[in-house]
Design an enzyme around this catalytic site. Structure first.
Site, PDB file in Angstrom:
ATOM      1  N   ARG A 134       0.849  -1.207   0.000  1.00 53.83           N
ATOM      2  CA  ARG A 134       0.000   0.000   0.000  1.00 53.83           C
ATOM      3  C   ARG A 134       0.880   1.251   0.000  1.00 53.83           C
ATOM      4  O   ARG A 134       0.570   2.249  -0.634  1.00 53.83           O
ATOM      5  CB  ARG A 134      -0.942   0.016   1.218  1.00 53.83           C
ATOM      6  CG  ARG A 134      -1.620   1.378   1.407  1.00 53.83           C
ATOM      7  CD  ARG A 134      -2.897   1.322   2.218  1.00 53.83           C
ATOM      8  NE  ARG A 134      -2.794   0.597   3.461  1.00 53.83           N
ATOM      9  CZ  ARG A 134      -2.171   1.035   4.561  1.00 53.83           C
ATOM     10  NH1 ARG A 134      -1.572   2.206   4.573  1.00 53.83           N
ATOM     11  NH2 ARG A 134      -2.142   0.295   5.643  1.00 53.83           N
TER      12      ARG A 134
ATOM     13  N   TYR B  10     -16.000  15.589 -17.241  1.00 55.70           N
ATOM     14  CA  TYR B  10     -16.455  14.193 -17.190  1.00 55.70           C
ATOM     15  C   TYR B  10     -17.524  14.054 -16.089  1.00 55.70           C
ATOM     16  O   TYR B  10     -17.368  14.598 -14.991  1.00 55.70           O
ATOM     17  CB  TYR B  10     -15.247  13.281 -16.937  1.00 55.70           C
ATOM     18  CG  TYR B  10     -15.631  11.888 -16.523  1.00 55.70           C
ATOM     19  CD1 TYR B  10     -16.426  11.097 -17.341  1.00 55.70           C
ATOM     20  CD2 TYR B  10     -15.224  11.369 -15.301  1.00 55.70           C
ATOM     21  CE1 TYR B  10     -16.804   9.816 -16.946  1.00 55.70           C
ATOM     22  CE2 TYR B  10     -15.586  10.088 -14.906  1.00 55.70           C
ATOM     23  CZ  TYR B  10     -16.379   9.326 -15.730  1.00 55.70           C
ATOM     24  OH  TYR B  10     -16.767   8.074 -15.342  1.00 55.70           O
TER      25      TYR B  10
ATOM     26  N   ASP C 110      -6.810  17.735 -16.066  1.00 57.17           N
ATOM     27  CA  ASP C 110      -7.100  16.351 -16.408  1.00 57.17           C
ATOM     28  C   ASP C 110      -6.652  16.155 -17.858  1.00 57.17           C
ATOM     29  O   ASP C 110      -7.237  16.712 -18.780  1.00 57.17           O
ATOM     30  CB  ASP C 110      -8.608  16.090 -16.249  1.00 57.17           C
ATOM     31  CG  ASP C 110      -8.980  14.630 -16.467  1.00 57.17           C
ATOM     32  OD1 ASP C 110      -8.283  13.952 -17.243  1.00 57.17           O
ATOM     33  OD2 ASP C 110      -9.972  14.170 -15.887  1.00 57.17           O
TER      34      ASP C 110
ATOM     35  N   LYS D  84      -7.500   4.833 -19.821  1.00 60.87           N
ATOM     36  CA  LYS D  84      -7.783   5.235 -21.185  1.00 60.87           C
ATOM     37  C   LYS D  84      -6.541   5.050 -22.076  1.00 60.87           C
ATOM     38  O   LYS D  84      -6.047   3.959 -22.202  1.00 60.87           O
ATOM     39  CB  LYS D  84      -8.309   6.666 -21.176  1.00 60.87           C
ATOM     40  CG  LYS D  84      -9.447   6.882 -20.136  1.00 60.87           C
ATOM     41  CD  LYS D  84     -10.672   6.087 -20.491  1.00 60.87           C
ATOM     42  CE  LYS D  84     -11.787   6.006 -19.463  1.00 60.87           C
ATOM     43  NZ  LYS D  84     -11.847   6.727 -18.258  1.00 60.87           N
TER      44      LYS D  84
HETATM   45  N1  PLP Z   1     -11.293  11.920 -16.312  1.00 64.60           N
HETATM   46  C1  PLP Z   1     -11.815  11.753 -17.540  1.00 64.60           C
HETATM   47  C2  PLP Z   1     -11.639  12.842 -18.561  1.00 64.60           C
HETATM   48  C3  PLP Z   1     -12.525  10.593 -17.853  1.00 64.60           C
HETATM   49  O1  PLP Z   1     -13.051  10.465 -19.087  1.00 64.60           O
HETATM   50  C4  PLP Z   1     -12.675   9.595 -16.861  1.00 64.60           C
HETATM   51  C5  PLP Z   1     -13.421   8.356 -17.142  1.00 64.60           C
HETATM   52  O2  PLP Z   1     -14.064   8.222 -18.172  1.00 64.60           O
HETATM   53  C6  PLP Z   1     -12.130   9.814 -15.591  1.00 64.60           C
HETATM   54  C7  PLP Z   1     -11.424  10.978 -15.368  1.00 64.60           C
HETATM   55  C8  PLP Z   1     -12.293   8.803 -14.485  1.00 64.60           C
HETATM   56  O3  PLP Z   1     -11.426   7.732 -14.659  1.00 64.60           O
HETATM   57  P1  PLP Z   1     -11.681   6.238 -14.133  1.00 64.60           P
HETATM   58  O4  PLP Z   1     -12.879   5.710 -14.858  1.00 64.60           O
HETATM   59  O5  PLP Z   1     -10.405   5.536 -14.450  1.00 64.60           O
HETATM   60  O6  PLP Z   1     -11.949   6.318 -12.668  1.00 64.60           O
END
Ligand code: PLP
Length: 399
Positions: A50, A102, A174, A199
């Site tokens: 961890r 998102y 992000d 992704k």
């Molecule tokens: N940020 C963006 C732009 C996303 O498209 C996503 C998920 O689709 C996330 C964060 C969240 O990521 P996770 O699904 O790996 O928790």
């Protein structure tokens, strides 16, 4: 002086030949949850997974190099990464967020703010008046998602950083939609970068993970401390897989982009489509900024379809080479209906304000042959267009 190494080379070679025991080319996977002490009060580099793990550290090192940060925390999901950044805020602090981020991020920010963790203001970050008004409230942090999910809106990162830093606010970006292959927000002055490594970074739709990369060591130390305290570090196997994915990141991104550009051009031409969102199109409102701040336009395209549910179903269920699924950034092409899928966590009114309509369709272009994808999309759109003609003929008594 040695020549600087191209990031593509760094991505391929990250942590190769680091095995001292057997000389393995690829770094081994350390699944062990714990590590022996050498003796009484004599801890080795690692004691408990961890808190630290060699496989996870190899991934963190690669991400840190690619984003050019001073430290990286690898997490169990993108949302865990975003939550960690939220823990830098106190209850009085204001967080400024794009209103079209998102859906999961929107839900996290809104729910934490509702519980008093911090204050939040959702704004259109492409509107200079809205940005100035929000910054006049002295936020502690500005959250940027560029290109945004799902409308591909572009925010000028360097300009936002300049304004935010002038009032002492941190900027967190992000970077999920482009990956460090196509955009490095820290180089543009941002303080923190987050990723859903689920992704493009992993790229094969078989890991859920995230990362926070900080420009400043002290910020990184705070985030790393919270990650250990609440236990959201990424699993070793997931880290191993993600590092493997990163080795092909650059060529994958090139193919994603080539396919996205081809499909976007076809969409623009098609009469069943009323609007196309792709920053590579010269009439996209963020095109000039994207050309300047990005290394490419990415592999995501959204569009509005003419008609209603029948036309939507026709495209969402009729594509042969796209899977109807959440997520993005994998080698396989995906189609998604944001209003009922990725952005369902937003209230309908919040979606409407953000411009996410019920007829919006989002495509994540994979690395298949572009001709197949274009033909598939055009055929589905042709069928959608024919629906009204068929209905009109039926209403006409088939005459
Ligand atoms: N940020 C963006 C732009 C996303 O498209 C996503 C998920 O689709 C996330 C964060 C969240 O990521 P996770 O699904 O790996 O928790």
């Amino acid at each position: 002086m040695s020549k600087p190494v191209n990031p593509q080379t760094r991505a391929v070679r990250a942590a190769l030949e680091s095995d001292q025991q057997h000389g393995a080319v690829v770094p081994p996977l350390f699944l062990s949850s714990n590590y022996t002490f050498v003796g009484f009060a004599q801890k080795r580099q690692y004691d408990y997974t961890r808190s630290g793990n060699p496989t996870r550290d190899a991934l963190a090192g690669a991400l840190c190099e690619l984003e050019q940060g001073s430290g990286c925390v690898v997490t169990s999901s993108g949302m865990a990464a975003i939550h960690l950044v939220c823990l830098l805020l106190n209850s009085d602090d204001l967080l400024v967020v794009p209103h079209d981020c998102y859906g999961g991020s929107y839900r996290l920010f809104a729910n934490l703010a509702a519980r008093g963790a911090f204050r939040v203001r959702f704004i259109d970050q492409t509107d200079p008046a809205a940005v100035s008004a929000a910054l006049a409230e002295n936020p502690r942090m500005v959250w940027v998602e560029t290109p945004s999910n799902p409308l591909l809106r572009i925010v000028d990162l360097a300009a936002m950083v300049e304004q935010a830093h002038a009032i002492g606010a941190l900027v967190a970006a992000d970077n999920t939609f482009l990956s460090p292959a196509l955009q490095q927000p820290l180089r543009l002055g941002a303080d923190i970068v987050v990723h859903s490594t689920t992704k493009y970074l992993n790229g094969h739709s078989d890991v859920v993970g995230g990362a926070v990369i900080s420009a400043d060591e002290a910020v990184h130390a705070q985030i790393a401390d919270w990650a250990n305290t609440i236990g959201v570090a990424g699993a070793p196997f997931d880290s191993y897989m993600t590092l493997r994915g990163i080795r092909t990141l650059f060529p994958r991104m090139r193919q994603h982009e080539e396919n996205a550009a081809r499909v976007a051009e076809a969409l623009v031409q098609h009469p069943a489509v009323t609007r196309v969102y792709y920053p590579g199109l010269t009439d996209h409102p963020g095109h000039d900024i994207a050309r300047r701040q990005q290394g490419g336009y990415g592999g995501m395209v959204s569009f509005e379809i003419a008609g209603g549910e029948a036309q939507l179903r026709c495209v969402l269920e009729g594509l042969q080479h796209f899977s109807l699924a959440e997520s993005l950034g994998g080698v396989e092409s995906l189609v998604c209906h944001p209003a009922t899928m990725t952005h369902a966590p937003m209230e309908p009114e919040a979606r409407r304000r953000a411009g996410i309509s019920d007829t919006l369709i989002r495509l994540s272009l994979g690395v298949e042959a572009a001709d197949d994808l274009v033909a598939d999309v055009c055929a589905a759109l042709d069928r959608a267009l024919a629906i009204d003609a068929v209905r009109a003929t039926a209403a006409d008594g088939g005459r």
